[in-house]
Design a protein around this motif. Structure first.
Motif, PDB file in Angstrom:
ATOM      1  N   SER A  73       5.701   2.071  10.681  1.00 21.01           N
ATOM      2  CA  SER A  73       5.506   2.984  11.793  1.00 21.01           C
ATOM      3  C   SER A  73       6.572   4.076  11.681  1.00 21.01           C
ATOM      4  N   SER A  74       6.730   4.831  12.735  1.00 20.04           N
ATOM      5  CA  SER A  74       7.615   5.994  12.631  1.00 20.04           C
ATOM      6  C   SER A  74       8.309   6.271  13.960  1.00 20.04           C
ATOM      7  N   HIS A  75       9.502   6.854  13.862  1.00 21.55           N
ATOM      8  CA  HIS A  75      10.191   7.305  15.079  1.00 21.55           C
ATOM      9  C   HIS A  75       9.379   8.373  15.801  1.00 21.55           C
ATOM     10  N   ARG A 103       9.703   1.172  12.945  1.00 20.94           N
ATOM     11  CA  ARG A 103       9.681   2.610  13.253  1.00 20.94           C
ATOM     12  C   ARG A 103      10.731   3.289  12.383  1.00 20.94           C
ATOM     13  N   ILE A 104      10.276   3.751  11.226  1.00 22.84           N
ATOM     14  CA  ILE A 104      11.204   4.316  10.248  1.00 22.84           C
ATOM     15  C   ILE A 104      11.753   5.627  10.796  1.00 22.84           C
ATOM     16  N   GLY A 105      13.056   5.818  10.593  1.00 20.49           N
ATOM     17  CA  GLY A 105      13.683   7.074  10.986  1.00 20.49           C
ATOM     18  C   GLY A 105      13.432   8.127   9.938  1.00 20.49           C
ATOM     19  N   ASN A 106      14.387   8.324   9.053  1.00 17.77           N
ATOM     20  CA  ASN A 106      14.186   9.229   7.924  1.00 17.77           C
ATOM     21  C   ASN A 106      14.671   8.539   6.666  1.00 17.77           C
ATOM     22  N   ALA A 107      13.746   8.438   5.693  1.00 19.78           N
ATOM     23  CA  ALA A 107      14.031   7.648   4.493  1.00 19.78           C
ATOM     24  C   ALA A 107      14.251   8.517   3.258  1.00 19.78           C
ATOM     25  N   ASP A 108      14.626   9.773   3.460  1.00 17.65           N
ATOM     26  CA  ASP A 108      14.917  10.628   2.311  1.00 17.65           C
ATOM     27  C   ASP A 108      16.165  10.116   1.580  1.00 17.65           C
ATOM     28  N   GLU A 109      16.297  10.540   0.312  1.00 14.10           N
ATOM     29  CA  GLU A 109      17.485  10.144  -0.461  1.00 14.10           C
ATOM     30  C   GLU A 109      18.760  10.614   0.222  1.00 14.10           C
ATOM     31  N   ASP A 159      -2.265   2.159  -4.664  1.00  9.43           N
ATOM     32  CA  ASP A 159      -2.153   3.567  -4.258  1.00  9.43           C
ATOM     33  C   ASP A 159      -3.344   4.305  -4.855  1.00  9.43           C
ATOM     34  N   LEU A 160      -3.568   5.535  -4.383  1.00  9.65           N
ATOM     35  CA  LEU A 160      -4.662   6.342  -4.941  1.00  9.65           C
ATOM     36  C   LEU A 160      -4.432   6.564  -6.431  1.00  9.65           C
ATOM     37  N   ARG A 161      -3.153   6.748  -6.802  1.00 12.23           N
ATOM     38  CA  ARG A 161      -2.789   6.875  -8.218  1.00 12.23           C
ATOM     39  C   ARG A 161      -1.939   5.676  -8.589  1.00 12.23           C
ATOM     40  N   GLU A 162      -1.959   5.307  -9.889  1.00 13.89           N
ATOM     41  CA  GLU A 162      -1.190   4.134 -10.302  1.00 13.89           C
ATOM     42  C   GLU A 162       0.298   4.377 -10.130  1.00 13.89           C
ATOM     43  N   THR A 216       0.856  -1.189   0.000  1.00 14.29           N
ATOM     44  CA  THR A 216       0.000   0.000   0.000  1.00 14.29           C
ATOM     45  C   THR A 216       0.896   1.244   0.000  1.00 14.29           C
ATOM     46  N   GLY A 217       0.368   2.318  -0.581  1.00 13.61           N
ATOM     47  CA  GLY A 217       1.198   3.528  -0.686  1.00 13.61           C
ATOM     48  C   GLY A 217       2.329   3.346  -1.675  1.00 13.61           C
ATOM     49  N   ALA A 218       2.059   2.520  -2.691  1.00 13.30           N
ATOM     50  CA  ALA A 218       3.120   2.037  -3.575  1.00 13.30           C
ATOM     51  C   ALA A 218       3.669   3.085  -4.525  1.00 13.30           C
ATOM     52  N   ALA A 219       2.969   4.231  -4.652  1.00 11.37           N
ATOM     53  CA  ALA A 219       3.485   5.306  -5.516  1.00 11.37           C
ATOM     54  C   ALA A 219       4.288   6.322  -4.711  1.00 11.37           C
ATOM     55  N   GLY A 220       4.401   6.123  -3.415  1.00 13.46           N
ATOM     56  CA  GLY A 220       5.041   7.105  -2.548  1.00 13.46           C
ATOM     57  C   GLY A 220       6.557   6.981  -2.514  1.00 13.46           C
ATOM     58  N   GLY A 221       7.157   7.870  -1.730  1.00 23.66           N
ATOM     59  CA  GLY A 221       8.612   7.957  -1.684  1.00 23.66           C
ATOM     60  C   GLY A 221       9.281   6.706  -1.140  1.00 23.66           C
ATOM     61  N   VAL A 222       8.801   6.192  -0.025  1.00 20.49           N
ATOM     62  CA  VAL A 222       9.433   5.006   0.570  1.00 20.49           C
ATOM     63  C   VAL A 222       9.286   3.808  -0.365  1.00 20.49           C
ATOM     64  N   ALA A 223       8.073   3.627  -0.894  1.00 16.18           N
ATOM     65  CA  ALA A 223       7.848   2.487  -1.790  1.00 16.18           C
ATOM     66  C   ALA A 223       8.793   2.560  -2.988  1.00 16.18           C
ATOM     67  N   THR A 224       8.947   3.752  -3.532  1.00 14.32           N
ATOM     68  CA  THR A 224       9.805   3.912  -4.702  1.00 14.32           C
ATOM     69  C   THR A 224      11.241   3.513  -4.379  1.00 14.32           C
ATOM     70  N   ALA A 239      -4.942   1.357  -9.014  1.00 14.32           N
ATOM     71  CA  ALA A 239      -5.355   2.636  -8.429  1.00 14.32           C
ATOM     72  C   ALA A 239      -6.597   2.380  -7.591  1.00 14.32           C
ATOM     73  N   GLY A 240      -6.530   2.686  -6.303  1.00 13.68           N
ATOM     74  CA  GLY A 240      -7.670   2.434  -5.426  1.00 13.68           C
ATOM     75  C   GLY A 240      -7.447   3.076  -4.076  1.00 13.68           C
ATOM     76  N   ASP A 241      -8.556   3.259  -3.363  1.00  7.13           N
ATOM     77  CA  ASP A 241      -8.528   3.932  -2.068  1.00  7.13           C
ATOM     78  C   ASP A 241      -8.691   2.888  -0.964  1.00  7.13           C
ATOM     79  N   MET A 242      -7.680   2.716  -0.140  1.00  9.23           N
ATOM     80  CA  MET A 242      -7.733   1.676   0.903  1.00  9.23           C
ATOM     81  C   MET A 242      -8.718   2.009   2.022  1.00  9.23           C
ATOM     82  N   THR A 243      -9.258   3.220   2.032  1.00 16.87           N
ATOM     83  CA  THR A 243     -10.290   3.510   3.034  1.00 16.87           C
ATOM     84  C   THR A 243     -11.646   2.948   2.602  1.00 16.87           C
ATOM     85  N   ASP A 244     -11.717   2.410   1.381  1.00 13.47           N
ATOM     86  CA  ASP A 244     -12.908   1.718   0.882  1.00 13.47           C
ATOM     87  C   ASP A 244     -12.705   0.219   1.163  1.00 13.47           C
TER      88      ASP A 244
END
Ligand SMILES: NC(=O)c1ccc[n+]([C@@H]2O[C@H](COP(=O)([O-])OP(=O)(O)OC[C@H]3O[C@@H](n4cnc5c(N)ncnc54)[C@H](O)[C@@H]3O)[C@@H](O)[C@H]2O)c1
Length: 266
Positions: A108-110, A160-166, A31-34, A7-15, A46-51
């Motif tokens: 999760s997150s720090h 608990r992810i710290g910071n996953a920026d490039e 993800d909301l967008r493909e 889930t969230g597969a188009a986002g930064g971490v997934a990428t 493309a789909g909304d996981m809140t559905d």
């Protein structure tokens, strides 16, 4: 190959983790967008996981779920977190029960520890101290994983992810940075290791003066390959140069000085 729903597969971490995961798994990308940049063994939806119907359709036939999608912002109010960060997570966990999906890895997150001061911070074993409503929803997410792990035998790993920026933007993040490769290694531990009930580990690479020693992850075989000091941004800010709005004295950084907003639903 096993099939994993991301889930969230188009986002930064997934990428950043997909290139390391698709060598081992077929990936079903929700993800909301493909999601773009598909390999032959990746399918984008493309789909909304809140559905709940979307969750039911996309979870059937998978061997595990990597749950990355969520909603967040520095000053997100409580009501805005409810659908994506509470209801959708329960829909996903309940699909694991219903369809016999054995593995759940939760991003999760720090920030669940964000309110702790950096000075004297107890690290891995510090009690939860969420720094806002985004972080509070992550505390819920971890507890929901524990509920399904102990009630239904789901093997769940909260990272608990710290910071996953490039790149590492400032000194606070230098203590908690993680590469895509190392995060993918932790995800694979969550998808494969036998000795998991619901475990909590930290999504961090090798960091100077680390906030987390990540003892449980190391016990599960985690051996980070990458180092924060090799990925400093050109405009890296040392602690003295960080503005107060960046919350340099707190584990959660910029989330800590934000107001707490509980809005009334309309
Ligand atoms: N990036 C980091 O440094 C970091 C640090 C700590 C934790 N995390 C966690 O890792 C996860 C991924 O973070 P990210 O940086 O990739 O975020 P992101 O915003 O780049 O990606 C999140 C994705 O989730 C999708 N999404 C949101 N609501 C959805 C819904 N209702 N249905 C389907 N998809 C939906 C969004 O479209 C987006 O593509 C999050 O859970 C985040 O809390 C990230």
């Amino acid at each position: 190959m096993k099939t994993i729903l991301v889930t969230g597969a188009a986002g930064g971490v997934a990428t950043r983790v997909r290139p390391w995961l698709r060598e081992h798994y077929n990936l079903r990308l929700l993800d909301l967008r493909e999601a773009g940049g598909l390999a032959a063994n990746e399918t984008a939806i493309a789909g909304d996981m809140t559905d709940r119907d979307v969750v039911q359709q996309t979870t059937q036939g998978v061997d595990g779920i990597l749950h990355l999608a969520c909603t967040y912002s520095l000053d997100i109010d409580f009501e805005a977190t409810l659908d994506a960060n509470y209801r959708a997570q329960l829909y996903l966990l309940d699909a694991c029960r219903e369809f016999g999906i054995g593995r759940f890895v939760f991003a999760s997150s720090h920030h669940v520890l964000g309110q702790h001061r950096v000075e004297g911070f107890a690290g891995d074993d510090a009690p939860v101290a969420p720094d806002g409503f985004y972080a509070l929803s992550k505390v819920f997410g971890e507890a929901a994983c524990a509920l399904y792990a102990h009630r239904h035998g789901l093997k769940a790993l909260s990272i608990r992810i710290g910071n996953a920026d490039e790149q590492v933007a400032d000194e606070r993040r230098q203590h908690i940075w993680v590469s895509g490769r190392d995060l993918a290694q932790l995800i694979r531990i969550g998808l494969e290791h036998e000795d998991i009930t619901h475990d909590v580990v930290y999504g961090v690479s090798r960091c100077p003066a680390p906030f987390f020693h990540n003892g449980r992850a190391v016990a599960l075989g985690y051996a980070p390959q990458d180092s924060a000091v090799d990925h400093l941004a050109p405009a890296f800010l040392a602690r003295e140069a960080m503005p107060p709005s960046a919350g340099p004295g707190f584990v959660g950084g910029p989330y800590v000085p934000q107001p707490l907003l509980v809005r009334t639903p309309r």
